[in-house]
Enzyme design. Structure first.
Site, PDB file in Angstrom:
ATOM      1  N   ASP A   1     -13.045  12.665  21.057  1.00  0.00           N
ATOM      2  CA  ASP A   1     -13.731  11.756  20.369  1.00  0.00           C
ATOM      3  C   ASP A   1     -14.369  11.239  21.341  1.00  0.00           C
ATOM      4  O   ASP A   1     -14.112  11.645  22.406  1.00  0.00           O
ATOM      5  CB  ASP A   1     -12.768  10.958  19.276  1.00  0.00           C
ATOM      6  CG  ASP A   1     -13.789  10.400  18.165  1.00  0.00           C
ATOM      7  OD1 ASP A   1     -14.578   9.703  18.716  1.00  0.00           O
ATOM      8  OD2 ASP A   1     -13.527  10.146  17.086  1.00  0.00           O
TER       9      ASP A   1
ATOM     10  N   TRP B   1      -6.028   5.924  12.067  1.00  0.00           N
ATOM     11  CA  TRP B   1      -6.823   6.016  13.185  1.00  0.00           C
ATOM     12  C   TRP B   1      -6.634   5.098  14.365  1.00  0.00           C
ATOM     13  O   TRP B   1      -5.828   4.072  13.886  1.00  0.00           O
ATOM     14  CB  TRP B   1      -8.693   5.316  13.308  1.00  0.00           C
ATOM     15  CG  TRP B   1      -8.739   6.477  11.562  1.00  0.00           C
ATOM     16  CD1 TRP B   1      -8.762   6.338   9.793  1.00  0.00           C
ATOM     17  CD2 TRP B   1      -9.677   7.335  11.962  1.00  0.00           C
ATOM     18  NE1 TRP B   1      -9.394   7.660   9.981  1.00  0.00           N
ATOM     19  CE2 TRP B   1      -9.671   7.941  11.223  1.00  0.00           C
ATOM     20  CE3 TRP B   1      -9.236   8.483  13.503  1.00  0.00           C
ATOM     21  CZ2 TRP B   1     -10.681   9.391  11.115  1.00  0.00           C
ATOM     22  CZ3 TRP B   1     -10.273   9.511  13.675  1.00  0.00           C
ATOM     23  CH2 TRP B   1     -10.469  10.100  12.124  1.00  0.00           C
TER      24      TRP B   1
ATOM     25  N   GLU C   1     -20.067  11.277  10.715  1.00  0.00           N
ATOM     26  CA  GLU C   1     -20.460   9.744  10.815  1.00  0.00           C
ATOM     27  C   GLU C   1     -21.992  10.349  12.521  1.00  0.00           C
ATOM     28  O   GLU C   1     -21.586   9.974  13.052  1.00  0.00           O
ATOM     29  CB  GLU C   1     -19.749   8.619  11.245  1.00  0.00           C
ATOM     30  CG  GLU C   1     -19.075   8.675  10.773  1.00  0.00           C
ATOM     31  CD  GLU C   1     -17.640   7.444  11.026  1.00  0.00           C
ATOM     32  OE1 GLU C   1     -17.991   6.604  10.364  1.00  0.00           O
ATOM     33  OE2 GLU C   1     -17.452   7.682  11.967  1.00  0.00           O
TER      34      GLU C   1
ATOM     35  N   ASP D   1      -5.214   2.693   8.857  1.00  0.00           N
ATOM     36  CA  ASP D   1      -5.785   1.633  10.337  1.00  0.00           C
ATOM     37  C   ASP D   1      -6.044   0.515   9.240  1.00  0.00           C
ATOM     38  O   ASP D   1      -5.871  -0.782   9.886  1.00  0.00           O
ATOM     39  CB  ASP D   1      -6.558   2.600  10.968  1.00  0.00           C
ATOM     40  CG  ASP D   1      -8.261   2.815  10.100  1.00  0.00           C
ATOM     41  OD1 ASP D   1      -7.781   3.365   9.034  1.00  0.00           O
ATOM     42  OD2 ASP D   1      -8.559   2.809  10.896  1.00  0.00           O
TER      43      ASP D   1
ATOM     44  N   GLU E   1      -7.949   2.666  16.413  1.00  0.00           N
ATOM     45  CA  GLU E   1      -9.104   1.689  17.536  1.00  0.00           C
ATOM     46  C   GLU E   1      -8.036   0.369  17.765  1.00  0.00           C
ATOM     47  O   GLU E   1      -8.433  -0.508  18.766  1.00  0.00           O
ATOM     48  CB  GLU E   1     -10.634   1.885  16.425  1.00  0.00           C
ATOM     49  CG  GLU E   1     -11.224   2.340  16.907  1.00  0.00           C
ATOM     50  CD  GLU E   1     -11.561   3.876  15.708  1.00  0.00           C
ATOM     51  OE1 GLU E   1      -9.885   3.476  14.807  1.00  0.00           O
ATOM     52  OE2 GLU E   1     -12.372   4.160  15.196  1.00  0.00           O
TER      53      GLU E   1
ATOM     54  N   TYR F   1      -6.440   4.797   3.955  1.00  0.00           N
ATOM     55  CA  TYR F   1      -6.538   4.932   5.893  1.00  0.00           C
ATOM     56  C   TYR F   1      -5.382   4.026   5.832  1.00  0.00           C
ATOM     57  O   TYR F   1      -5.652   2.810   5.669  1.00  0.00           O
ATOM     58  CB  TYR F   1      -7.699   4.569   5.995  1.00  0.00           C
ATOM     59  CG  TYR F   1      -8.570   5.612   6.462  1.00  0.00           C
ATOM     60  CD1 TYR F   1      -8.427   6.610   5.662  1.00  0.00           C
ATOM     61  CD2 TYR F   1     -10.081   4.873   7.215  1.00  0.00           C
ATOM     62  CE1 TYR F   1      -9.786   7.689   6.479  1.00  0.00           C
ATOM     63  CE2 TYR F   1     -10.720   6.229   7.174  1.00  0.00           C
ATOM     64  CZ  TYR F   1     -10.660   7.494   7.201  1.00  0.00           C
ATOM     65  OH  TYR F   1     -11.717   8.733   7.469  1.00  0.00           O
TER      66      TYR F   1
ATOM     67  N   HIS G   1     -19.265  12.430  17.693  1.00  0.00           N
ATOM     68  CA  HIS G   1     -18.373  11.421  18.086  1.00  0.00           C
ATOM     69  C   HIS G   1     -18.002  12.025  19.721  1.00  0.00           C
ATOM     70  O   HIS G   1     -16.666  12.343  19.715  1.00  0.00           O
ATOM     71  CB  HIS G   1     -16.418  12.277  17.075  1.00  0.00           C
ATOM     72  CG  HIS G   1     -16.763  10.807  15.416  1.00  0.00           C
ATOM     73  ND1 HIS G   1     -16.757   9.249  16.205  1.00  0.00           N
ATOM     74  CD2 HIS G   1     -17.566  10.558  14.637  1.00  0.00           C
ATOM     75  CE1 HIS G   1     -16.470   8.793  15.577  1.00  0.00           C
ATOM     76  NE2 HIS G   1     -17.724   9.553  14.004  1.00  0.00           N
TER      77      HIS G   1
END
Ligand code: ACM
Ligand code: ZN
Length: 707
Positions: free
Chosen positions: A197, A489, A341, A434, A491, A432, A285
Site C-alpha cells: 500500500d 485496516w 480508490e 477499524d 491506519e 469494517y 494505493h
C-alpha cells in the site's frame, strides 16, 4: 430469585459440589460459531492433555493426514497417536465415511460418551473443526471434562475470511500466527493479507528486492496516526533489521516479511485449514512502489498521487513478475489485486494513457482501469489461479473471470452477483473492524465511530442479495456468494494489543455468520457465548474489547427529553435554499453515536445554516442550545460560530447570548458537543444561525434544544 438463593445455600454448605470441574463439563451450547445441531446425554468424559487418537479411512492425501496428526500433537489437546489398534484410542477420527457423502467440505459429526470420542468428518478439515469444537467445550470450563453429547455440524459458506492490513501498521510474524490460532478456533478459513500500500511494501520477493530494501520503512510520524496529516518519508531498511518484527526507533519505523517468514505463516495456516490470500494492490494505493519506481508515474507534470500508469508496459512487466512469484509462494486459488480508490486524474493528463484509450477503443479512464484489471485477470488465469478485487473493479466493466469483494457497502457485491460473478461480502457498513465498537468517548480514535457487535452479528448477506431482486439475484444463484470477510485496516492502530482489540469480539460474529445456518441468529444467545469466549481469550494472551463493559448506543436516543418544541414547526434553511421542515431536529430524542441519514444528525454542507422553531404561540423559555457532532475523519466539523435569536412575530429577531464553542481547530477526534445556556425570555420563534466555516466541510447537528 428464591431458586438461586437456595442453590447458593446448597453450594456454600457443600463446597465439593463446585470444586470438581468434572461436575460441570463443557457442553456444545458454548461453541462459536454455533453448531448446526446438538444433543446432550447423561455422562461425561475427561479429555485431559495427552489422550490418544487414531485416524481411519483417510479420504484426503497421506500428507494432509500427517499434517493433521502433527497439529493434534501440538494443539491445546496435545493428543498422542494411539499405541495399538485404532479402537483403543480415546479420540477416533473417521475421515470420509459413507454417511457424510455429499456433505460440504468441513462437515463433521461428533459423539462423546464416557468411553471416548468418535469423530466422523467429510475431510481432514471436518476432523480439524471437530477438534476445535472439542477445544472450545473443554475451555469453557476450568477442568477437562466434556459432557456426553452428539454434534452434527457443517459450514454455511466455504469462504470465511479475515483481512489484516499489515501495511498501515506492520505486525510481527508472531502476531499473525496468533491470529491464525484464533481464526482456527472460530473455524475461519481465509486469511487475506494486505501486503502492499502507500505506506510500505511488506513482502520480500526475488523479483523485486528493491521494494523492501527501499519501500518498507519510513518516518515514524507517518505510521500509527491518521495518515492524511502526515508526510510520507521513506528510507532504506535499517541495518540489522530482523524480518517479521515491527521496527520503531522513534524516528524510523516499519518492517517486512522475508520469504522464510511468509513460508512459516503459510505452513502454520495450512496446518490449521486456513488459506492465505495475498493482496498486491494495483493500480492505486502505490506510493511505496512509486517512491522506489518513479518511472511508473504517468507522464506529464503530475508526479503526485498513488496511482501507476496503466498504459506503461514496464508497469505490467513489474506486476507480472511480482504476481508470478507470489503465485509460486502462495497456494491460494485467489490472488487479490486491490483495484480500490484509484484516482483517474493523472490518467486524464497522460499522453500514454490517452494513446492507450484510443488504440484499445476504450471509452474513458474507467475503461482504462478495466483494461488493466482484465490484463491482470488474463495473466492470473493463465497461471491457473483466479483474480479477486475490491468492488471498484466493476467500474468500466467487470473482467470475465473476476470475483468481487464488496467493501463500499453491499451494492458492488450485489451488482456483481446479479451478473453471475462470484462474490465475497465484506461491507464497510457491517464488517469494517477499524470502526469503533462502543460509545466513542471511551474508545480509541477509529476510522468511524460506532459499529457495535450487534450490528456486525445481525448482518445476513443472503437476505440483502435476495431482497435486491437484481438480475440473477435469486436463490438459484446463491452459490456465487462464496462467503464473508471482516476487514481490519491499520491506519489508527497504535500497538498489537490495539489491533487485537479492534478485531475481537466482532470477528466471532463474522465467523458465526460464515458458518452457522441461515435463520439461526439469536443475538442474546450469541452474546452470552461471546462473553464467555472473550473471557477465555483475555485469560489466554489476547486483548479483545471487553464486551462485559459495553456501553452501547447513546442512551439519549431512547429517552424522550422534555422539549417545549414538541409539535413545533421546525425548519432548516441551508445557504440560499428554501427552508425545509425537519421535525426530528427538535423532537426530544438526541442522535446516536454516528451520523445517519434518518435526519437525526442533520448534515449541513453549506456555509450558512438557519434552524428555526415556531412554537405556535409565545412561551416562557428557560434554556436555548443546540447539539453538534465533531467527526473530523469524515469531514464533520463543529460550527465556526453559533448565534441564537428569539422573535415574537417572526420578523424582528433579537439576539440571545449563548457562549460559543471554543475548541482547538486541529484536533482529531470524535465528540458530541452542546452549545447552550440558561435564558429568561418569552417568545414564539427561536432561531439558530451557524456557519460550517468552509465549503469543504459539513456540520452535523442533532438537535435544537429549547425548554
Ligand atoms: C478499502 O477499504 N479501500 C478496500
Ligand atoms: Zn498514464
Amino acid at each position: 430469585m428464591i431458586k438461586s438463593l437456595f442453590l447458593f445455600a446448597l453450594l456454600a454448605a457443600n463446597p465439593a459440589v463446585v470444586s470438581d470441574p468434572a461436575d460441570n463439563p463443557g457442553t456444545p451450547d458454548c461453541i462459536i460459531p454455533k453448531v448446526v445441531s446438538y444433543s446432550e446425554s447423561k455422562g461425561r468424559l475427561d479429555l485431559a492433555n495427552g489422550a490418544s487418537y487414531a485416524i481411519e479411512g483417510a479420504l484426503s492425501t497421506d500428507a494432509d493426514v500427517e499434517v493433521f496428526g502433527k497439529y493434534l500433537e501440538e494443539s491445546q489437546l496435545a493428543l498422542v497417536k494411539v499405541n495399538g489398534p485404532a479402537r483403543k484410542a480415546l479420540v477416533r477420527f473417521h475421515i470420509g465415511p459413507k454417511e457424510l457423502k455429499g456433505k460440504p467440505a468441513g462437515a463433521y459429526s461428533l459423539s462423546v460418551d464416557a468411553k471416548g470420542i468418535s469423530v466422523k468428518a467429510a475431510d481432514v478439515a471436518g476432523a480439524f473443526y471437530a477438534v476445535q469444537s472439542l477445544i472450545q467445550m473443554r475451555n469453557s470450563q476450568d477442568g477437562t471434562a466434556i459432557a456426553a453429547c452428539r454434534i452434527e455440524d457443517e459450514p454455511r459458506y466455504q469462504y470465511r475470511g479475515l483481512m489484516l492490513d499489515l501495511v498501515r501498521h506492520f505486525e510481527s510474524k508472531d502476531f499473525v500466527l496468533r491470529q491464525i490460532d484464533m481464526m482456527a478456533l472460530l473455524k475461519m478459513n481465509r486469511l487475506h493479507l494486505h501486503l502492499t500500500d502507500n505506506e510500505g511494501w511488506r513482502i520480500e520477493l526475488d523479483s523485486a528486492p528493491e521494494m523492501v530494501a527501499e519501500g518498507a520503512f519510513g518516518s515514524s510520524r507517518f505510521f500509527n496516526i491518521l495518515r492524511s496529516n502526515n508526510p510520507i518519508g521513506f528510507c532504506k531498511a535499517p541495518e540489522g533489521y530482523k524480518t517479521g518484527t515491527y521496527y520503531d526507533d522513534g524516528a524510523v519505523c516499519g518492517g517486512y516479511y522475508s520469504k522464510d517468514d511468509i513460508r512459516e505463516i503459510l505452513d502454520y495456516a495450512a496446518a490449521r485449514q486456513i488459506v492465505v490470500v495475498p493482496e498486491i494492490e494495483l493500480p492505486g494505493h502505490n506510493k511505496a512502489l512509486l517512491h522506489v519506481h518513479p518511472e511508473f508515474f504517468c507522464d506529464g507534470p503530475h508526479k503526485v498521487g498513488d496511482v501507476v500508469c496503466p498504459a506503461n508496459e514496464k508497469v505490467y512487466d513489474f506486476f507480472e513478475k511480482v504476481i508470478a512469484e507470489v503465485i509460486d509462494m502462495f497456494p491460494s486459488e485467489y490472488i487479490h489485486v486491490g483495484g480500490d480508490e484509484a484516482s483517474k486524474e493523472n490518467w486524464k493528463l497522460c499522453s500514454l494513457c490517452r494513446k492507450k484509450i484510443e488504440s484499445e477503443g476504450l471509452k474513458d479512464v474507467l475503461e482504462l482501469q478495466s483494461y488493466m484489471i482484465r490484463r491482470m485477470d488474463k495473466y492470473i488465469t493463465s497461471k491457473g489461479r483466479r483474480l479477486i478485487g475490491w468492488d471498484e473493479i466493476l467500474e468500466g466493466g467487470l473482467s470475465e473471470n473476476a470475483t468481487v469483494m464488496s467493501w463500499r457497502g453491499t451494492g458492488g457485491g450485489i451488482d456483481a452477483l446479479s451478473m453471475g460473478h462470484d462474490i465475497v461480502m465484506s461491507p464497510n457498513t457491517y464488517y469494517y473492524l477499524d470502526y469503533g465498537q462502543d460509545a466513542p468517548y471511551k474508545e480509541p480514535l477509529a476510522m468511524r465511530p460506532f459499529l457495535p457487535l450487534k450490528t456486525v452479528y445481525d448482518y445476513d448477506p443472503e437476505k440483502e442479495i435476495l431482497e435486491s431482486g437484481k438480475g440473477r439475484c435469486d436463490a438459484s444463484s446463491m452459490h456465487h456468494l462464496l462467503g464473508v470477510q471482516g476487514n481490519m485496516w491499520g491506519e489508527f492502530v497504535i500497538t498489537e494489543e490495539h489491533y487485537e482489540y479492534m478485531i475481537y469480539p466482532r470477528t466471532y460474529a463474522i465467523a458465526e455468520t460464515g458458518w452457522s445456518p441461515a435463520g439461526s441468529k439469536d443475538y442474546d444467545d450469541f452474546r452470552t457465548r461471546a462473553l464467555a469466549f472473550n473471557a477465555w481469550a483475555m485469560n489466554n494472551g489476547y486483548h479483545p474489547f471487553d464486551l462485559a463493559g459495553e456501553v452501547g448506543e447513546r442512551a439519549e436516543t431512547k429517552i424522550e427529553l422534555p422539549r417545549i418544541t414538541k409539535g413545533a414547526k421546525v425548519t432548516v434553511k441551508i445557504g440560499g435554499n428554501e427552508p425545509q421542515e425537519e421535525p426530528l431536529l427538535a423532537d426530544g430524542f438526541l442522535a446516536g453515536w454516528i451520523y445517519n441519514d434518518q435526519g437525526y444528525w442533520k448534515r449541513t454542507p453549506r456555509e450558512e445554516i438557519i434552524v428555526e422553531a415556531d412554537l405556535g404561540e409565545s412561551k416562557d423559555i428557560h434554556y436555548i442550545g443546540a447539539e453538534f457532532m465533531d467527526y473530523r475523519s469524515k469531514s464533520y466539523y463543529l460550527p465556526e460560530d453559533t448565534e441564537f435569536f428569539v422573535s415574537e412575530d417572526g420578523k424582528e429577531y433579537v439576539p440571545v447570548h449563548v457562549p460559543r464553542l471554543c475548541l482547538e481547530r486541529g484536533r482529531k477526534s470524535y465528540g458530541v458537543f452542546t452549545v447552550g445556556s440558561p435564558v429568561a425570555v418569552r417568545a414564539r420563534y427561536v432561531r439558530l444561525r451557524f456557519n460550517t466555516g468552509s465549503r469543504k466541510v459539513s456540520t452535523g447537528i442533532s438537535e435544537l434544544i429549547v425548554n
